[in-house]
Design an enzyme around this catalytic site. Structure first.
Site, PDB file in Angstrom:
ATOM      1  N   ARG A  95      -0.101 -12.110  -6.347  1.00  9.21           N
ATOM      2  CA  ARG A  95       0.733 -12.625  -7.366  1.00  9.21           C
ATOM      3  C   ARG A  95       2.132 -13.253  -7.018  1.00  9.21           C
ATOM      4  NH1 ARG A  95       0.933  -7.586 -11.096  1.00  9.21           N
ATOM      5  NH2 ARG A  95       0.071  -6.473  -9.027  1.00  9.21           N
ATOM      6  N   LYS A 130       3.661 -10.431   1.378  1.00  8.41           N
ATOM      7  CA  LYS A 130       4.767 -10.337   0.500  1.00  8.41           C
ATOM      8  C   LYS A 130       5.863  -9.373   0.852  1.00  8.41           C
ATOM      9  CE  LYS A 130       3.606  -6.602  -2.843  1.00  8.41           C
ATOM     10  NZ  LYS A 130       2.854  -6.378  -3.879  1.00  8.41           N
ATOM     11  N   TYR A 184      36.424 -37.004   7.850  1.00  7.44           N
ATOM     12  CA  TYR A 184      34.964 -36.604   8.717  1.00  7.44           C
ATOM     13  C   TYR A 184      35.687 -36.372   9.874  1.00  7.44           C
ATOM     14  CZ  TYR A 184      30.670 -36.068  11.009  1.00  7.44           C
ATOM     15  OH  TYR A 184      29.871 -35.504  11.677  1.00  7.44           O
ATOM     16  N   ASN A 244       5.743  -7.056  -7.250  1.00  5.34           N
ATOM     17  CA  ASN A 244       4.490  -7.660  -7.206  1.00  5.34           C
ATOM     18  C   ASN A 244       4.419  -9.353  -7.328  1.00  5.34           C
ATOM     19  OD1 ASN A 244       2.586  -5.323  -6.959  1.00  5.34           O
ATOM     20  ND2 ASN A 244       3.849  -4.790  -8.954  1.00  5.34           N
TER      21      ASN A 244
HETATM   22  C1  UD1 Z   1      -0.094   3.168  -6.847  1.00  8.76           C
HETATM   23  C2  UD1 Z   1      -0.416   4.727  -7.351  1.00  8.76           C
HETATM   24  C3  UD1 Z   1       0.250   4.841  -8.725  1.00  8.76           C
HETATM   25  C4  UD1 Z   1       1.550   4.637  -8.740  1.00  8.76           C
HETATM   26  C5  UD1 Z   1       1.882   3.285  -8.364  1.00  8.76           C
HETATM   27  C6  UD1 Z   1       3.384   3.034  -8.181  1.00  8.76           C
HETATM   28  C7  UD1 Z   1      -2.584   4.980  -6.221  1.00  8.76           C
HETATM   29  C8  UD1 Z   1      -4.006   5.231  -6.611  1.00  8.76           C
HETATM   30  N1  UD1 Z   1      -1.823   4.718  -7.313  1.00  8.76           N
HETATM   31  O1  UD1 Z   1      -0.781   2.476  -7.766  1.00  8.76           O
HETATM   32  O2  UD1 Z   1      -0.142   6.284  -9.130  1.00  8.76           O
HETATM   33  O3  UD1 Z   1       2.061   4.701 -10.099  1.00  8.76           O
HETATM   34  O4  UD1 Z   1       1.212   2.873  -7.100  1.00  8.76           O
HETATM   35  O5  UD1 Z   1       3.633   1.636  -7.939  1.00  8.76           O
HETATM   36  O6  UD1 Z   1      -2.112   5.172  -5.091  1.00  8.76           O
HETATM   37  N2  UD1 Z   1      -1.929  -0.761  -0.217  1.00  8.76           N
HETATM   38  C9  UD1 Z   1      -2.407  -0.671   1.087  1.00  8.76           C
HETATM   39  N3  UD1 Z   1      -3.910  -0.746   1.350  1.00  8.76           N
HETATM   40  C10 UD1 Z   1      -4.639  -0.284   0.491  1.00  8.76           C
HETATM   41  C11 UD1 Z   1      -4.210  -0.352  -1.182  1.00  8.76           C
HETATM   42  C12 UD1 Z   1      -2.972  -0.587  -1.202  1.00  8.76           C
HETATM   43  O7  UD1 Z   1      -1.838  -0.903   2.180  1.00  8.76           O
HETATM   44  O8  UD1 Z   1      -5.775  -0.510   0.546  1.00  8.76           O
HETATM   45  C13 UD1 Z   1      -0.526  -0.735  -0.299  1.00  8.76           C
HETATM   46  C14 UD1 Z   1      -0.036  -2.089  -1.102  1.00  8.76           C
HETATM   47  O9  UD1 Z   1       0.091  -3.052  -0.433  1.00  8.76           O
HETATM   48  C15 UD1 Z   1       1.056  -1.526  -2.006  1.00  8.76           C
HETATM   49  C16 UD1 Z   1       0.968  -0.046  -1.923  1.00  8.76           C
HETATM   50  O10 UD1 Z   1      -0.328   0.248  -0.979  1.00  8.76           O
HETATM   51  O11 UD1 Z   1       1.935  -1.752  -1.211  1.00  8.76           O
HETATM   52  C17 UD1 Z   1       0.464   0.524  -3.196  1.00  8.76           C
HETATM   53  O12 UD1 Z   1      -0.527  -0.166  -3.536  1.00  8.76           O
HETATM   54  P1  UD1 Z   1      -1.223  -0.687  -5.137  1.00  8.76           P
HETATM   55  O13 UD1 Z   1      -2.387  -1.342  -5.355  1.00  8.76           O
HETATM   56  O14 UD1 Z   1       0.151  -1.550  -5.628  1.00  8.76           O
HETATM   57  O15 UD1 Z   1      -1.400   0.672  -5.966  1.00  8.76           O
HETATM   58  P2  UD1 Z   1      -0.929   0.867  -7.520  1.00  8.76           P
HETATM   59  O16 UD1 Z   1      -2.240   0.388  -8.135  1.00  8.76           O
HETATM   60  O17 UD1 Z   1       0.217   0.046  -8.107  1.00  8.76           O
HETATM   61 MG    MG Z   2       1.404  -1.648  -7.210  1.00 13.37          MG
END
Ligand code: UD1
Ligand code: MG
Length: 461
Positions: free
Chosen positions: A15, A22, A364, A226
């Protein structure tokens, strides 16, 4: 206590609609991921491992050599991300802070408070939570009737009752390192997103009879970035924090809404910052200077009691007691000595001005070494570029350059020399000499009448 940290930063950040990872986008002059690293450093997390994936080269470069990296090739969820750090965590005691690389607002105080509580409660984990004005999209903290944490349920897996919960999971935790490792091995991916949820470790630990508690912080600290809107929000909150820090240190900031200061900027006491200023990079400002209105300083070193009014200064130094502006542009390694006056519509590029020199109006000065107490009249310029290459001019101490003169570089004006107004100087001028380099004035008497060029009414027919 042995404190480790795992920072998840492998996600794509679609996004953001950007060619860059990011977490390397900057807020208040510092990449998102470095805000997280600095908070961890300050909180005392000695061993840090960063989970990287998308555009990992940029992320590694931004963080440098002092931290460890683990590659997560496919992003299969936050649980999967932390699992990649298993080798790093194995055999360690103490606690592990798990953070998100895109959540730059967390403070070291909050991390320390969560760790203190972890030690006090002797629990398996402390979840950092907050009450969200709108909890949509976040995981919710589910508690039993006595208020004990039962687990975290993701928004998309929550039932109606759970969706009504205001307390959200910030995505930041302090885990018992050994228990984090053992519970990570037990999570599955049977949920609406088919992802390995890190949040499932909480439920597993509780089912196994361990206790999990929470540390509640303000919602601002949990803000994740995000998209560009959240990038702006985070930048704005961090900027306000920076402004408060300077105000508490003795800086007057007239209008915090229009003042933007990078984290790396240093400002002395009794400085006044008027509306509409941006101070960026490693800019420093001495004591009792007045900055602005509408002044832009980038990598600028400003001394004490300097007055800057509507100016732009980049990569340059201005010594004490100078008065600059309005509407001056000082750039490219320029060095302005103390007590100089640089006035309106003046550009100074890659030049040094000695103490007490005055360039007050529309000039200048490019590629020049100017001595002390030199005076430039209005409209002077240094012709430093011949269309192919640039050359330097040298102007000795106490020289006087008359209005509207052009000094064609390379050229030297000796100490105490004068250049007559309107001169185009192409040859060196020795000390104590006067150079006049213009054609003599010719007055043609009665020219108007003889050429019948009379424009107004005849006065004396
Ligand atoms: C996660 C939490 C949620 C919380 C929220 C807060 C989980 C399952 N959920 O959700 O409870 O309220 O954060 O913002 O953990 N990332 C990786 N590898 C991956 C997946 C994610 O490095 O395979 C990193 C992303 O880049 C990001 C962070 O982990 O920096 C969080 O991942 P994201 O997918 O945003 O989790 P949320 O769905 O927001
Ligand atoms: Mg998130």
């Amino acid at each position: 206590m042995d404190v480790c940290a795992v920072v998840m930063a492998a996600g794509e950040g679609k996004r953001m609609k950007s060619a860059h990872a990011k977490v390397v986008h900057k807020v208040a002059g510092k990449p998102l991921i470095l805000w997280v690293r600095d908070a961890l450093d300050e909180a005392g997390a000695k061993e840090q491992v960063y989970i990287v994936g998308h555009k990992q080269e940029e992320v590694r470069q931004t963080l440098g050599e002092d931290v460890a990296f683990v590659l997560q090739e496919q992003q299969l969820g936050t649980g999967h991300a932390v699992l990649q750090a298993s080798h790093f965590l194995e055999g360690r005691n103490g606690c592990t802070l798990v953070l998100c690389g895109d959540a730059p607002l967390v403070t070291a105080q909050t991390l320390r408070a969560a760790m203190d509580q972890f030690a006090e409660d002797k629990c398996a984990a402390v979840i950092i939570t907050a009450d969200a004005p709108d909890p949509t999209g976040y995981g919710r903290i589910v508690r039993d009737s006595t208020g004990e944490v039962q687990g975290i349920v993701e928004h998309c897996d929550a039932d109606e009752k759970e969706l009504a919960i205001q307390e959200i999971n910030s995505g930041m935790y302090c885990f018992d390192t050994a228990l984090l490792l053992s519970s990570l091995g037990k999570i599955g991916y049977r949920n609406t997103q088919n992802e390995y949820y890190l949040t499932d470790t909480i439920g597993i630990l509780i089912q196994e009879g361990h206790r999990v508690t929470t540390y509640k912080t303000v919602f601002d600290e949990t803000l994740g970035v995000n998209d560009r809107i959240q990038l702006q929000e985070a930048g704005s909150i961090l900027n306000q924090r920076i402004l408060l820090r300077h105000m508490l240190n003795g800086v007057t900031i007239i209008d915090p809404k229009t003042t933007w200061i990078d984290d790396s900027v240093q400002i002395g006491r009794d400085v006044i910052i008027r509306p509409g200023c941006t101070l960026i990079g490693k800019t420093t400002v001495g004591q009792a200077s007045v900055i602005g209105p509408d002044t832009h300083l980038a990598e600028a070193r400003i001394g004490n009691r300097v007055i800057l009014n509507h100016v732009s200064i980049s990569d340059s130094t201005v010594a004490d007691h100078c008065e600059i502006g309005p509407y001056a542009n000082i750039r490219s390694s320029s060095d302005i000595g103390s007590g100089c006056r640089v006035g309106n519509f003046v550009e100074i590029k890659n030049a040094t001005l000695g103490e007490g020199t005055s360039v007050a109006h529309q000039c200048y000065i490019g590629d020049a070494d100017v001595g002390v107490k030199v005076n430039f009249g209005s409209g002077c310029s240094i012709a430093n570029y011949d269309g192919l290459s640039q050359a330097r001019a040298r102007i000795g101490n106490h020289a006087f350059i008359g209005s509207n003169s052009t000094l064609v570089s390379p050229v030297q004006i000796g100490e105490n020399a004068y250049v007559a107004a309107g001169s185009t100087v192409t040859e060196d001028v020795t000390s104590y000499s006067l150079a006049i380099a213009r054609s003599r004035q010719v007055n043609k008497s009665d020219w108007v009448r003889t050429r019948t060029r009379l424009r107004g009414r005849r006065v004396n027919p």
